[in-house]
Write an enzyme that holds these catalytic residues in place. Structure first.
Site, PDB file in Angstrom:
ATOM      1  N   SER A 138       0.830  -1.212   0.000  1.00 37.17           N
ATOM      2  CA  SER A 138       0.000   0.000   0.000  1.00 37.17           C
ATOM      3  C   SER A 138       0.860   1.255   0.000  1.00 37.17           C
ATOM      4  O   SER A 138       0.521   2.250  -0.633  1.00 37.17           O
ATOM      5  CB  SER A 138      -0.913   0.012   1.224  1.00 37.17           C
ATOM      6  OG  SER A 138      -1.827  -1.063   1.134  1.00 37.17           O
ATOM      7  N   GLN A 344     -25.586 -16.581  -3.881  1.00 42.93           N
ATOM      8  CA  GLN A 344     -26.734 -16.754  -2.973  1.00 42.93           C
ATOM      9  C   GLN A 344     -28.004 -17.087  -3.758  1.00 42.93           C
ATOM     10  O   GLN A 344     -28.771 -17.985  -3.387  1.00 42.93           O
ATOM     11  CB  GLN A 344     -26.927 -15.457  -2.160  1.00 42.93           C
ATOM     12  CG  GLN A 344     -27.953 -15.540  -1.056  1.00 42.93           C
ATOM     13  CD  GLN A 344     -27.464 -16.384   0.117  1.00 42.93           C
ATOM     14  OE1 GLN A 344     -26.277 -16.639   0.256  1.00 42.93           O
ATOM     15  NE2 GLN A 344     -28.388 -16.847   0.927  1.00 42.93           N
ATOM     16  N   HIS A 346     -28.285 -18.520  -6.532  1.00 45.86           N
ATOM     17  CA  HIS A 346     -28.234 -19.862  -7.125  1.00 45.86           C
ATOM     18  C   HIS A 346     -28.414 -20.953  -6.060  1.00 45.86           C
ATOM     19  O   HIS A 346     -28.358 -22.144  -6.389  1.00 45.86           O
ATOM     20  CB  HIS A 346     -26.882 -20.093  -7.828  1.00 45.86           C
ATOM     21  CG  HIS A 346     -26.784 -19.495  -9.199  1.00 45.86           C
ATOM     22  ND1 HIS A 346     -26.746 -18.144  -9.441  1.00 45.86           N
ATOM     23  CD2 HIS A 346     -26.711 -20.089 -10.425  1.00 45.86           C
ATOM     24  CE1 HIS A 346     -26.634 -17.928 -10.735  1.00 45.86           C
ATOM     25  NE2 HIS A 346     -26.621 -19.090 -11.364  1.00 45.86           N
ATOM     26  N   GLY A 348     -27.651 -23.700  -3.372  1.00 47.99           N
ATOM     27  CA  GLY A 348     -26.530 -24.642  -3.250  1.00 47.99           C
ATOM     28  C   GLY A 348     -25.757 -24.799  -4.544  1.00 47.99           C
ATOM     29  O   GLY A 348     -24.544 -25.045  -4.534  1.00 47.99           O
ATOM     30  N   GLU A 371      -4.331  -2.276  -7.183  1.00 41.86           N
ATOM     31  CA  GLU A 371      -4.388  -0.870  -7.649  1.00 41.86           C
ATOM     32  C   GLU A 371      -4.810   0.054  -6.521  1.00 41.86           C
ATOM     33  O   GLU A 371      -5.621   0.971  -6.719  1.00 41.86           O
ATOM     34  CB  GLU A 371      -5.347  -0.728  -8.834  1.00 41.86           C
ATOM     35  CG  GLU A 371      -4.850  -1.359 -10.099  1.00 41.86           C
ATOM     36  CD  GLU A 371      -3.904  -0.479 -10.892  1.00 41.86           C
ATOM     37  OE1 GLU A 371      -4.081   0.753 -10.864  1.00 41.86           O
ATOM     38  OE2 GLU A 371      -2.993  -1.024 -11.533  1.00 41.86           O
TER      39      GLU A 371
HETATM   40  C1  FAD Z   1      -3.342 -11.051  -8.124  1.00 38.64           C
HETATM   41  C2  FAD Z   1      -2.542  -9.820  -7.857  1.00 38.64           C
HETATM   42  C3  FAD Z   1      -2.051  -9.076  -8.913  1.00 38.64           C
HETATM   43  C4  FAD Z   1      -1.276  -7.934  -8.683  1.00 38.64           C
HETATM   44  N1  FAD Z   1      -0.718  -7.263  -9.752  1.00 38.64           N
HETATM   45  C5  FAD Z   1       0.213  -6.292  -9.505  1.00 38.64           C
HETATM   46  C6  FAD Z   1       0.987  -5.734 -10.573  1.00 38.64           C
HETATM   47  O1  FAD Z   1       0.792  -6.073 -11.748  1.00 38.64           O
HETATM   48  N2  FAD Z   1       1.933  -4.821 -10.269  1.00 38.64           N
HETATM   49  C7  FAD Z   1       2.185  -4.422  -8.988  1.00 38.64           C
HETATM   50  O2  FAD Z   1       3.069  -3.614  -8.788  1.00 38.64           O
HETATM   51  N3  FAD Z   1       1.449  -4.923  -7.951  1.00 38.64           N
HETATM   52  C8  FAD Z   1       0.493  -5.842  -8.171  1.00 38.64           C
HETATM   53  N4  FAD Z   1      -0.230  -6.402  -7.133  1.00 38.64           N
HETATM   54  C9  FAD Z   1      -0.001  -5.914  -5.776  1.00 38.64           C
HETATM   55  C10 FAD Z   1      -1.184  -5.163  -5.176  1.00 38.64           C
HETATM   56  O3  FAD Z   1      -1.326  -3.908  -5.785  1.00 38.64           O
HETATM   57  C11 FAD Z   1      -0.943  -5.103  -3.658  1.00 38.64           C
HETATM   58  O4  FAD Z   1      -1.206  -6.412  -3.167  1.00 38.64           O
HETATM   59  C12 FAD Z   1      -1.804  -4.067  -2.964  1.00 38.64           C
HETATM   60  O5  FAD Z   1      -1.384  -2.782  -3.303  1.00 38.64           O
HETATM   61  C13 FAD Z   1      -1.758  -4.217  -1.443  1.00 38.64           C
HETATM   62  O6  FAD Z   1      -0.448  -4.325  -0.968  1.00 38.64           O
HETATM   63  P1  FAD Z   1      -0.082  -5.527   0.047  1.00 38.64           P
HETATM   64  O7  FAD Z   1      -0.567  -6.767  -0.560  1.00 38.64           O
HETATM   65  O8  FAD Z   1       1.344  -5.414   0.384  1.00 38.64           O
HETATM   66  O9  FAD Z   1      -0.976  -5.240   1.320  1.00 38.64           O
HETATM   67  P2  FAD Z   1      -0.629  -4.236   2.585  1.00 38.64           P
HETATM   68  O10 FAD Z   1      -0.232  -2.907   2.057  1.00 38.64           O
HETATM   69  O11 FAD Z   1       0.301  -4.931   3.497  1.00 38.64           O
HETATM   70  O12 FAD Z   1      -2.063  -4.141   3.245  1.00 38.64           O
HETATM   71  C14 FAD Z   1      -2.603  -5.127   4.119  1.00 38.64           C
HETATM   72  C15 FAD Z   1      -3.932  -4.581   4.658  1.00 38.64           C
HETATM   73  O13 FAD Z   1      -3.681  -3.389   5.414  1.00 38.64           O
HETATM   74  C16 FAD Z   1      -4.470  -2.316   4.902  1.00 38.64           C
HETATM   75  N5  FAD Z   1      -3.697  -1.068   4.980  1.00 38.64           N
HETATM   76  C17 FAD Z   1      -2.425  -0.854   4.564  1.00 38.64           C
HETATM   77  N6  FAD Z   1      -2.077   0.432   4.761  1.00 38.64           N
HETATM   78  C18 FAD Z   1      -3.156   1.048   5.290  1.00 38.64           C
HETATM   79  C19 FAD Z   1      -3.451   2.373   5.711  1.00 38.64           C
HETATM   80  N7  FAD Z   1      -2.558   3.362   5.587  1.00 38.64           N
HETATM   81  N8  FAD Z   1      -4.676   2.627   6.223  1.00 38.64           N
HETATM   82  C20 FAD Z   1      -5.613   1.664   6.330  1.00 38.64           C
HETATM   83  N9  FAD Z   1      -5.408   0.385   5.946  1.00 38.64           N
HETATM   84  C21 FAD Z   1      -4.200   0.085   5.436  1.00 38.64           C
HETATM   85  C22 FAD Z   1      -4.737  -2.672   3.453  1.00 38.64           C
HETATM   86  O14 FAD Z   1      -5.892  -2.011   2.961  1.00 38.64           O
HETATM   87  C23 FAD Z   1      -4.916  -4.190   3.549  1.00 38.64           C
HETATM   88  O15 FAD Z   1      -6.225  -4.475   3.950  1.00 38.64           O
HETATM   89  C24 FAD Z   1      -1.039  -7.506  -7.353  1.00 38.64           C
HETATM   90  C25 FAD Z   1      -1.549  -8.250  -6.282  1.00 38.64           C
HETATM   91  C26 FAD Z   1      -2.265  -9.406  -6.516  1.00 38.64           C
HETATM   92  C27 FAD Z   1      -2.745 -10.226  -5.343  1.00 38.64           C
END
Ligand code: FAD
Length: 388
Positions: A138, A344, A346, A348, A371
């Site tokens: 994030s 829901q 559909h 089961g 994103e």
């Molecule tokens: C299938 C998939 C495809 C992806 N594709 C790409 C890609 O092509 N390129 C790329 O660069 N990335 C990609 N990602 C990464 C994706 O953008 C990140 O997973 C996302 O930004 C969240 O980061 P994180 O997983 O590290 O979660 P974290 O940042 O660790 O967050 C964990 C939880 O804490 C919450 N949180 C974190 N900070 C805060 C805050 N300040 N306030 C409140 N809540 C907070 C979040 O909302 C979340 O619920 C992909 C991820 C997946 C799973």
């Protein structure tokens, strides 16, 4: 015509763009949708779909004509993302990621960079947008990937994770930090990276809940050599480029979510028109009508907002970050809600793999996470009203 057909008709596209959207709809219905279940089950990368998309020339639809593409509008592009994602969400994100990664090059690259790289995109190259790291999700500004200038080259070192198309991409837009700038945010840079040569490896590919046909890879860069001519903007321009890129990719991930939402809504309506209990069709029960009314109304409003944002971008607008965030957040929450309600409705059967809604519910979940998670979008939208 139902309310959604009338709504789609409000997206004013010139005839040639309408024809493109129509041919994508046909491809999605006849070729992509029939393969979606098998792709979900096997988790195999859908090369046949990528080939079919390229055969239609879609990789070039967002590339300017001056660089060999078709230069079609953002509205037409979003309509195509929604059609492909409705048929197969894995394929939808694979194709859309080409746009997410290459749009910054189109908008901000030098003529030399565009001349050199965009024809490869038009010819069907796969692209990846490479931001996230194991300890920087994030808060992308916490990234530690290092760009070290060495004469005419830049050495890239670091680990990137969750990269869509990561295992297959020919071209990547990679974000990292310029080794000669100390400030954590000022040092962020964007670099166009072509695959090939030593120092770039795929460490793992994720085994995911949904979007099982799309590749989500962890990449290791170890002093990977990239020509300095591939730097997008100047050292330190990266954060600006990152934010500008996300503003254009977020409506695209919203269109992806709305494709899933549409598929789930249509499946649910079709099922409850046929399924009978207590001597009546399920949709004849008033409680179910209320449910469908709420889902349909929210879906229509969100799709209207999609076309609103498309018009802002096509009109040359620059200040649409909050609009893009609202769209991404609402479309993804709605996709999850409609897919869950479709299961829901559909009963089961919705919990079993014979019905598409089971996959749609798994595919929808990621749209609330990537994103920018929806918590981050809520913060950004709320913060925009803080008096400065
Ligand atoms: C299938 C998939 C495809 C992806 N594709 C790409 C890609 O092509 N390129 C790329 O660069 N990335 C990609 N990602 C990464 C994706 O953008 C990140 O997973 C996302 O930004 C969240 O980061 P994180 O997983 O590290 O979660 P974290 O940042 O660790 O967050 C964990 C939880 O804490 C919450 N949180 C974190 N900070 C805060 C805050 N300040 N306030 C409140 N809540 C907070 C979040 O909302 C979340 O619920 C992909 C991820 C997946 C799973």
């Amino acid at each position: 015509m139902n309310v959604f057909d009338r709504l789609d008709a409000t997206l004013e596209l010139p005839d040639h763009e309408r024809m493109v959207v129509e041919s994508v709809r046909t491809l999605a219905r006849d070729e992509i949708a029939p393969r979606a279940e098998a792709i979900d089950r096997s988790g195999e990368f859908p090369w046949a779909n990528v080939k079919a998309i390229n055969a239609l020339g879609l990789n070039g639809m967002f590339v300017p004509e001056s660089h060999g593409g078709a230069g079609l509008s953002y509205g037409a592009y979003l309509a195509c993302v929604r059609e492909i994602s409705k048929a197969c969400a894995s394929t939808g994100v694979i194709w859309a990621t080409n746009f997410h990664a290459m749009k910054p090059l189109i908008d901000l690259g030098t003529d030399e960079q565009k001349h050199r790289l965009l024809p490869k995109v038009v010819a069907g190259a796969l692209a990846a947008l490479v931001i996230t790291e194991p300890a920087a999700g994030s808060d992308a500004t916490g990234m530690t990937t290092r760009f070290e200038p060495r004469g005419d080259e830049i050495l890239v070192s670091g680990t990137k994770t969750f990269i869509t198309n990561g295992a297959h991409a020919d071209l990547m837009l990679v974000f990292g930090k310029w080794s000669e700038i100390a400030d954590s945010k000022q040092s962020i840079c964007a670099l166009l990276v072509e695959r090939g040569g030593a120092g770039l490896g795929v460490l793992r590919e994720e085994d995911k809940m949904g979007l099982r046909g799309s590749s989500t890879a962890t990449l290791a860069f170890d002093a990977y050599r990239v020509p300095r001519a591939n730097l997008l903007g100047r050292p330190g321009d990266g954060l600006k480029i990152l934010l500008a890129s996300l503003n254009k990719s977020r409506p695209s991930v919203a269109a992806h979510a709305l494709g899933i939402a549409r598929a789930a809504f249509e499946d649910a309506v079709s099922y409850i028109n046929d399924r009978r209990q207590s001597g009546r069709r399920i949709l004849e029960f008033q409680g179910i009508q209320f449910m469908i009314a709420d889902l349909a109304t929210e879906l229509a409003q969100c799709e209207a907002w999609l076309w609103h944002v498309a018009r802002l971008v096509d009109g040359g607008g620059r200040d649409f970050g909050v609009e893009a965030s609202m769209l991404k957040m609402r479309a993804s929450d709605l996709a999850m809600r409609i897919a869950t309600d479709a299961v829901q409705l559909h009963g089961g059967y919705g919990y079993c793999k014979d019905y598409r809604v089971e996959r749609l519910m798994r595919d929808a979940k990621i749209t609330q996470i990537w994103e920018g998670t929806n918590q981050i979008h809520r913060q950004y939208i709320g913060r925009s009203f803080l008096r400065r």
